[in-house]
Design a protein around this motif. Structure first.
Motif, mmCIF file in Angstrom:
data_model
loop_
_atom_site.group_PDB
_atom_site.id
_atom_site.type_symbol
_atom_site.label_atom_id
_atom_site.label_comp_id
_atom_site.label_asym_id
_atom_site.label_seq_id
_atom_site.Cartn_x
_atom_site.Cartn_y
_atom_site.Cartn_z
ATOM 1 N N THR A 78 -14.536 46.125 2.265
ATOM 2 C CA THR A 78 -13.615 47.238 2.543
ATOM 3 C C THR A 78 -12.648 47.436 1.369
ATOM 4 O OG1 THR A 78 -13.808 46.816 4.905
ATOM 5 C CG2 THR A 78 -11.942 48.143 4.211
ATOM 6 N N ASP B 120 -17.459 52.818 6.130
ATOM 7 C CA ASP B 120 -17.066 51.422 6.248
ATOM 8 C C ASP B 120 -17.456 50.882 7.616
ATOM 9 O OD1 ASP B 120 -16.033 48.979 5.645
ATOM 10 O OD2 ASP B 120 -13.942 49.533 6.002
ATOM 11 N N ASP B 121 -18.517 50.125 7.671
ATOM 12 C CA ASP B 121 -18.929 49.442 8.913
ATOM 13 C C ASP B 121 -19.248 50.375 10.059
ATOM 14 O OD1 ASP B 121 -19.124 46.756 8.589
ATOM 15 O OD2 ASP B 121 -16.995 46.352 8.908
#
Ligand code: ATP
Ligand code: MG
Length: 369
Positions: A37, A318-319
């Protein structure tokens, strides 16, 4: 736009690192807390001068570093350009460079590396309070309209000062004398924000509606309504008229503001409502509908930016894919056939075929064959 290469020094848990990226999909993999991140944050910051997670600039400076130095090589506007930011942990102002030339404001580098971030917290954006929705709109507008950034920052500064004045008034009523001056400016800048937002939301509704329609198999009609200060009749009205309407609302609430010590009225409380076939999503939407609508908004943001700049902005996921079911993953991936994408995940699983994989371990990067 395309980020070809990045160099980080003293940024978060990266002491010194360089990485090269593919023009299409870049898969950033690694265990928890390795810096995935952080890397996306650095990419987003390079383009906008804003972090999606740091409250203060200093947080991004490595624990044992004196400053953070970020540099990116970007293919934009048909040529290679460089962006560089140097950040300090104290009050020392950050430094901005574009192609080696020092710049004063983030607005001067806007448009070189626009980014759209999509993370799991965004999936809650349409459910809770209004702050994340405003943040979403402000983030998009700051990148789309360089002057919006300045206006928003000025509005924030005036609001902060006004808040202090309202507090001080309680001990010293004479301070209230300077309030009208601040209120006047607040309404002028506030009117400008409303004007920008009205246009943004109209385009966003049109683009997001198209995605949502496709995504829901045409079953749901998507609508988005911008909600601002109640005395504003038409947010598309000339700025002068909006200013007057904001002043009217302020005068109606001036007593309340004095009594509560809070800034009760203004576009810092703006919001938007999404309806699916007329039904308020926030109150009644199912989890699936909420996710679908959120994805549609994010893809719409990306489309508006692509239209504005004539090139796809960089997409930072992100994820988020791991949070989505296979159908929604595929929908997102099918919409991003063009443009550069960074996808972080712990378990690459079915995504490894997509593009270049970069493994991150303890603030270091190594490409995987
Ligand atoms: P996850 O898979 O859990 O999301 P991640 O790879 O995305 O993990 P990051 O959020 O990038 O992990 O952060 C990794 C580490 O960076 C954390 O352990 C955190 O302590 C560290 N970190 C954050 N800020 C700084 C800083 N200013 N200096 C040094 N290290 C930092
Ligand atoms: Mg992470």
């Amino acid at each position: 736009m395309q980020l070809r290469k990045i160099r980080l020094e003293g940024f978060r848990n990266y002491d010194r690192m360089e990485a090269e990226f593919a023009p299409g999909v870049n898969l950033i993999v690694g265990r928890n807390a390795q810096g995935k991140t952080n890397l996306l944050e650095a990419i987003g910051y390079l383009g906008s001068g804003k972090s999606f997670r740091a409250q203060k600039t200093g947080e991004m400076v490595g624990f044992s570093a004196e400053f953070a130095d970020l540099e990116g090589w970007v293919a934009a506007e048909g040529r290679e350009q460089t962006l560089r930011w140097v950040l300090f942990s104290g009050s020392r102002p950050r430094q901005i460079y574009r192609n080696g030339v020092k710049k004063k404001t983030a607005g001067e580098v806007a448009g070189v590396l626009p980014t759209v971030l999509f993370c799991p917290e965004d999936l809650q954006m349409l459910k809770g309070g209004s702050a994340p929705r405003r943040r979403f709109a402000d983030n998009a507008l700051c990148q789309l309209r360089p002057n919006y950034d300045g206006a928003l920052a000025e509005y924030g500064r005036i609001l902060e000062t006004k808040q202090r004045i309202l507090k001080d008034c309680r001990d010293n009523p004479a301070v209230a004398e300077i309030l009208p001056e601040y209120n006047r400016r607040l309404c002028q800048v506030g009117a400008l924000l409303i004007s920008y937002r009205a246009r943004f939301f109209r385009s966003l509704e049109e683009a997001a509606g198209k995605y949502h329609h496709r995504f829901s198999g045409g079953r749901e009609a998507f609508s988005l309504e911008y909600r601002t200060v109640s005395t504003v009749e038409d947010p598309f009205a000339p700025v002068q008229k909006l200013t007057e309407e904001l002043e009217t609302h302020l005068s109606l609430h001036s007593r309340g503001e004095m009594e509560s010590g809070q800034c009760l009225t203004g576009p810092h409380r703006d919001d938007f409502t999404i309806r699916l076939s007329g039904v308020d999503l926030k109150a009644y939407g199912s989890q699936g509908q909420t996710r679908t609508a959120t994805i549609s908004l994010k893809l719409a943001q990306r489309e508006l930016m692509a239209r504005q700049f004539g090139e796809e902005p960089v997409l930072l996921l992100d994820d988020v894919l791991s949070e989505l079911d296979a159908g929604r993953q595929d929908f997102v991936l099918n919409q991003i056939e063009t443009g550069q994408v960074f996808i972080t995940c712990c378990e690459p699983g079915r995504f490894t075929k997509l593009g270049k994989t970069i493994e991150i371990e303890n603030g270091a990067v190594r490409p995987v064959e």
